[in-house]
Motif scaffolding. Sequence first.
Motif, PDB file in Angstrom:
ATOM      1  N   THR A  23      41.408  26.200  43.644  1.00  0.00           N
ATOM      2  CA  THR A  23      40.656  26.216  42.386  1.00  0.00           C
ATOM      3  C   THR A  23      39.354  25.439  42.532  1.00  0.00           C
ATOM      4  N   ALA A  24      39.435  24.242  43.110  1.00  0.00           N
ATOM      5  CA  ALA A  24      38.234  23.420  43.283  1.00  0.00           C
ATOM      6  C   ALA A  24      37.235  24.094  44.216  1.00  0.00           C
ATOM      7  N   SER A  25      37.714  24.677  45.313  1.00  0.00           N
ATOM      8  CA  SER A  25      36.787  25.339  46.240  1.00  0.00           C
ATOM      9  C   SER A  25      36.184  26.581  45.600  1.00  0.00           C
ATOM     10  N   GLY A  26      36.950  27.265  44.765  1.00  0.00           N
ATOM     11  CA  GLY A  26      36.414  28.430  44.051  1.00  0.00           C
ATOM     12  C   GLY A  26      35.305  28.033  43.091  1.00  0.00           C
ATOM     13  N   LEU A  27      35.509  26.934  42.383  1.00  0.00           N
ATOM     14  CA  LEU A  27      34.464  26.444  41.473  1.00  0.00           C
ATOM     15  C   LEU A  27      33.222  26.035  42.251  1.00  0.00           C
ATOM     16  N   ALA A  28      33.406  25.306  43.349  1.00  0.00           N
ATOM     17  CA  ALA A  28      32.264  24.875  44.163  1.00  0.00           C
ATOM     18  C   ALA A  28      31.518  26.096  44.716  1.00  0.00           C
ATOM     19  N   ARG A  30      31.373  29.148  43.451  1.00  0.00           N
ATOM     20  CA  ARG A  30      30.654  29.814  42.359  1.00  0.00           C
ATOM     21  C   ARG A  30      29.380  29.070  41.988  1.00  0.00           C
ATOM     22  N   LEU A  31      29.415  27.748  42.103  1.00  0.00           N
ATOM     23  CA  LEU A  31      28.246  26.934  41.766  1.00  0.00           C
ATOM     24  C   LEU A  31      27.276  26.804  42.943  1.00  0.00           C
ATOM     25  N   ASP A 162      38.242  35.885  45.289  1.00  0.00           N
ATOM     26  CA  ASP A 162      38.409  36.824  44.195  1.00  0.00           C
ATOM     27  C   ASP A 162      37.682  36.306  42.964  1.00  0.00           C
ATOM     28  N   PRO A 163      36.333  36.334  42.958  1.00  0.00           N
ATOM     29  CA  PRO A 163      35.582  35.749  41.860  1.00  0.00           C
ATOM     30  C   PRO A 163      35.694  36.525  40.558  1.00  0.00           C
TER      31      PRO A 163
END
Length: 172
Positions: A23-28, A30-31, A162-163
């Motif tokens: 989850t944290a890596s997905g947020l990073a 995306r940003l 999987d964004p």
Amino acid sequence: MGENPRPVVLGVVRGQPDEVLRTASGLAARLGAELICATVNPARFLVAESADGHVTSASIDPDFHDAHDDELDPEVAGHLAAVLDPVGVRWSTRLLAGDPADALARLARTVDAELIVVGTHGPGRGIHELFNRSVAIHLAHRQTRPVVVVPAGAAGAAGPADPERPSAGTPA
């Protein structure tokens, strides 16, 4: 995104579910930001802190020094690499000292983080312990940055690959 996106700070503990890392890596991702994985040793106190959030700390017990306290646990480091390297997100680690919520908030301030990500306690924790020791609750009350709390057992949430499918705890 701006040219220098603000990093995402992740509180890391041994045995943490991989979903918190995903989850944290997905947020990073995306940003377009760096993910800073921070481990806190409550048996140490802060001596000095650099502008990039690296700290020098000392043992609370002046008669005790374990050289391993000055480096990331190799098992945790290996696990982070195994989960995060395939994702392709830029990441680094920090060893912090003191109260976990205070240390994570201080790091987030120091590096001007966009947000802080933490996981919840696993099942079986009593309500008294949850409210007295929850890093997420303390963070939410002690600082002004957004805190993303990934529930224990948040299986099936999307990782950065999987964004199109939001991750658990990811703002829609």
